[in-house]
Design a protein around this motif. Structure first.
Motif, mmCIF file in Angstrom:
data_model
loop_
_atom_site.group_PDB
_atom_site.id
_atom_site.type_symbol
_atom_site.label_atom_id
_atom_site.label_comp_id
_atom_site.label_asym_id
_atom_site.label_seq_id
_atom_site.Cartn_x
_atom_site.Cartn_y
_atom_site.Cartn_z
ATOM 1 N N LEU A 19 0.690 -1.221 -0.032
ATOM 2 C CA LEU A 19 0.146 -0.039 0.011
ATOM 3 C C LEU A 19 0.880 1.294 -0.162
ATOM 4 O O LEU A 19 0.526 2.193 -0.752
ATOM 5 C CB LEU A 19 -0.989 0.193 1.217
ATOM 6 C CG LEU A 19 -2.057 -1.282 1.406
ATOM 7 C CD1 LEU A 19 -2.835 -0.961 2.522
ATOM 8 C CD2 LEU A 19 -2.647 -1.313 0.172
ATOM 9 N N ALA A 23 1.170 4.019 -3.196
ATOM 10 C CA ALA A 23 0.695 5.525 -3.170
ATOM 11 C C ALA A 23 1.899 6.225 -3.356
ATOM 12 O O ALA A 23 1.757 7.506 -3.984
ATOM 13 C CB ALA A 23 0.349 5.652 -1.394
ATOM 14 N N LEU A 255 -2.817 4.126 -4.276
ATOM 15 C CA LEU A 255 -3.094 3.299 -3.041
ATOM 16 C C LEU A 255 -4.497 2.421 -3.252
ATOM 17 O O LEU A 255 -4.536 1.400 -2.668
ATOM 18 C CB LEU A 255 -3.608 4.347 -1.777
ATOM 19 C CG LEU A 255 -4.243 3.822 -0.551
ATOM 20 C CD1 LEU A 255 -2.867 2.979 -0.028
ATOM 21 C CD2 LEU A 255 -4.396 4.897 0.544
#
Length: 609
Positions: A19, A23, A255
């Motif tokens: 994650l 991002a 994300l």
């Protein structure tokens, strides 16, 4: 609902690194490209459509018409006739399409105000283009030609002045005629004067009608008229742009994609997961405990002296749960197997044997994996004679003393029976009646015998051994063993009569606070860690005589160990050897004597001479 939410949180916790990467990378890429974009400046010019706002009594319908015209002019300002005229007027080196993309026009509702905004990398150019667009729009609008309207206003004003003078003149003439009526005595003269007055009244009325019409035109509203309310000025600062928004949206999109990928991977993932010990069963078997994950640098068993206390406590917990899994039943022989290769069953055997030996119980580890033995390498022991020689031999197995092939591991109360030379048919040896007799002898010598077998789904050896052992432990690897493989192994072992499946042990598990809690207790040198470190010993040896030499491959083959293990023994001086031209050489006569001593049980440790 609570269980589902906890599973989602576990997925996020397991894939937190994905994650973050998902991002950060899009954010970095988008910020890099937005930073390379030049600064933009925006100039604004405001125009008014119509003249109703300047009237003391504005017409509502005229205002609505002006608003509709403003919408039309907002579209017209980006059309080719306007843009090309501005390009030619300012000498711009750009196309109509390029200039049109720089223009934004919008109308303020109910105000009849048209705003034209021009964006450019040059602030002065933005101002000049905005003002030129407004002026060109005024010039080409049908009702906003300034020169013509001024001439019309001047002409009307002149006509109004002339009519006003004529009206005043006629009024004076009528007044003079009315005054003369008092002096007249003849009826004919009076009638003639009255006729002249009526004629003058008609002319004056005509003049007044014309005057009123011209005055309305002079003072009336013009709907289709454009005028500049606020000209554009040179902007001092660049516009904020959407760089931060683009970066934020890129990070959010990355994300979201990473989160979707994580849930997709979890959905497609059929492997078993420890889930911090909250899972109760795997393949219908109870989970008895876990063996912690270790780094590749600690695969050698001598590295056990560097175990942290929470790791030891986790293995102790597994040991305790194994013996509590069958209350009232003695577990003298325990088989440890796994569904597939690489699940870590051999390492679990070594860990389990050590933690049991620490309690003072005598433990024998039997490497019954005749296809791929590894226990002797974990304990740095040779593999010249072992289980295969005992099962294939002709001499009866002694019931009063342990076999001479049994080797000390260097840890008190812990012994190893290595696999020996690989047989042609391992399964045939394991069904030999000599195996139960050997296990009976080992049970008399030790309190617990732990068997290491091949994976259950690879060879029938595990099922054969499970029917002989008092209990069978199935080892699965965190994130590696599939649920399908675990279920197949459970079904295969359960199909054999006499098999007692104790449960499942997880391997390569990351420790959590449950076991880390115990690390708060201080180890003053007399605790479990110090005791384990005191149990571990290393072998040393060195010999230097001038004899015929053999290579490392042949020496490793004669000792039944891997080439890597033989090289390590040479470096440590435990195998008589010397290095010449980047190669290790072992004296043949010493090697043969060592092998013979190991076969006869006369050599336990290679001592210094």
């Amino acid at each position: 609902m609570e269980i589902d939410l906890r599973r989602y949180l576990m997925v996020i916790k397991r894939w937190w690194w994905l994650l973050i990467i998902g991002a950060i990378i899009p954010a970095i890429i988008s910020s890099y490209f937005t930073a390379k974009q030049p600064a933009l400046y925006q100039a604004r010019v405001t125009l008014m459509v119509g003249t109703t706002l300047q009237s003391s009594n504005p017409d509502t319908r005229a205002m609505q018409t002006s608003n509709s015209l403003a919408q039309a002019y907002a579209e017209l300002v980006r059309y080719r006739p306007i843009t090309e005229a501005v390009i030619q007027r300012l000498g711009l080196e750009r196309s109509h399409e390029a200039l049109a993309s720089q223009i934004v026009a919008w109308v303020r509702p109910n105000a009849n105000l048209l705003e034209i905004r021009v964006t450019d990398t040059n602030p002065k150019a933005a101002m000049m283009i905005a003002n030129a667009l407004a002026e060109e729009l005024i010039r080409q609008s049908p009702g906003s030609r300034q020169g013509q309207r001024q001439q019309q206003q001047e002409f009307i004003k002149q006509q109004l002045d002339e009519l006003e003078e004529k009206i005043e003149k006629k009024k004076a003439e009528i007044a003079d005629l009315n005054d003369s009526l008092a002096d007249l005595t003849s009826a004919a003269e009076i009638a003639d004067t009255m006729a002249r007055i009526d004629a003058l009244e008609q002319v004056a009325s005509t003049y007044r009608t014309q005057y009123a019409a011209l005055l309305q035109s002079y003072m009336g509203d013009s709907v289709n008229v454009l005028s500049i309310v606020e000209p554009a000025v040179e902007p001092r600062r660049p516009i904020g742009g959407k760089a931060k928004l683009i970066v934020a949206m890129s990070a959010g999109a990355g994300l979201a994609l990473a989160l979707g990928a994580a849930f997709l991977i979890e959905y497609l993932d059929d492997t078993v997961h420890w889930e911090d010990g909250r899972q109760q069963a795997v393949a219908g078997l109870s989970i008895l405990g876990a063996v912690p994950r270790m780094s590749s640098r600690r695969k050698t068993w001598a590295a056990i002296d560097r175990f942290r206390y929470p790791e030891i406590e986790a293995i102790r917990n597994l040991r305790t749960n194994i013996f509590l899994s069958t209350p009232g039943t003695s577990l003298d022989t325990i088989l440890v197997t796994s569904p597939e290769i690489g699940d870590g069953k051999s390492f679990t055997v070594a860990n389990l044997g050590l933690t049991i030996a620490v309690t003072g119980m005598r433990v024998v580890l039997v490497d019954a994996d005749l296809r791929n033995p590894t226990l002797h390498e974990m304990f740095d022991r040779p593999n010249v004679m072992g289980l295969s020689e005992l099962l294939s031999g002709d001499s009866p197995i002694s019931e009063s003393r342990p076999p001479m092939e049994l080797q000390p591991t260097g840890v008190d109360n812990l012994f190893l029976l290595s696999s020996g030379r690989p047989p042609t048919d391992p399964a045939a040896l394991l069904v030999s009646p000599r195996l139960p007799a050997l296990l009976d002898t080992l049970e008399k010598f030790a309190d617990v015998v732990i068997l290491d077998s091949p994976p259950a789904l690879i060879a029938p050896d595990a099922a054969i051994l499970a029917s002989i052992a008092d209990g069978t432990l199935l080892v699965v690897s965190e994130g590696q063993t599939s649920n399908g493989a675990a279920a197949k192994a459970q079904a295969l072992l359960s199909s054999r009569s006499g098999v007692n499946l104790l449960g499942v042990a997880f391997n390569r598990v990351k420790l959590v606070e449950t076991y880390a809690y115990y690390s708060r207790y201080h180890d003053d040198g007399h605790g479990p860690v110090a005791k384990l470190r005191g149990l571990v010993t290393r072998w040393r040896r060195q010999e230097s005589e001038d004899r015929p030499l053999v290579g490392l491959d042949e020496a490793a083959e004669r000792l039944g160990i891997s080439k890597g293990m033989a090289r390590r023994w040479c470096k440590e001086g435990r195998l008589p050897a010397h290095k010449s031209r980047l190669r290790w050489w072992v004296k043949r006569e010493d090697l043969e004597n060592l092998v013979e001593s190991l076969r006869n049980g006369d050599a336990e440790i290679i001592r210094e001479t």
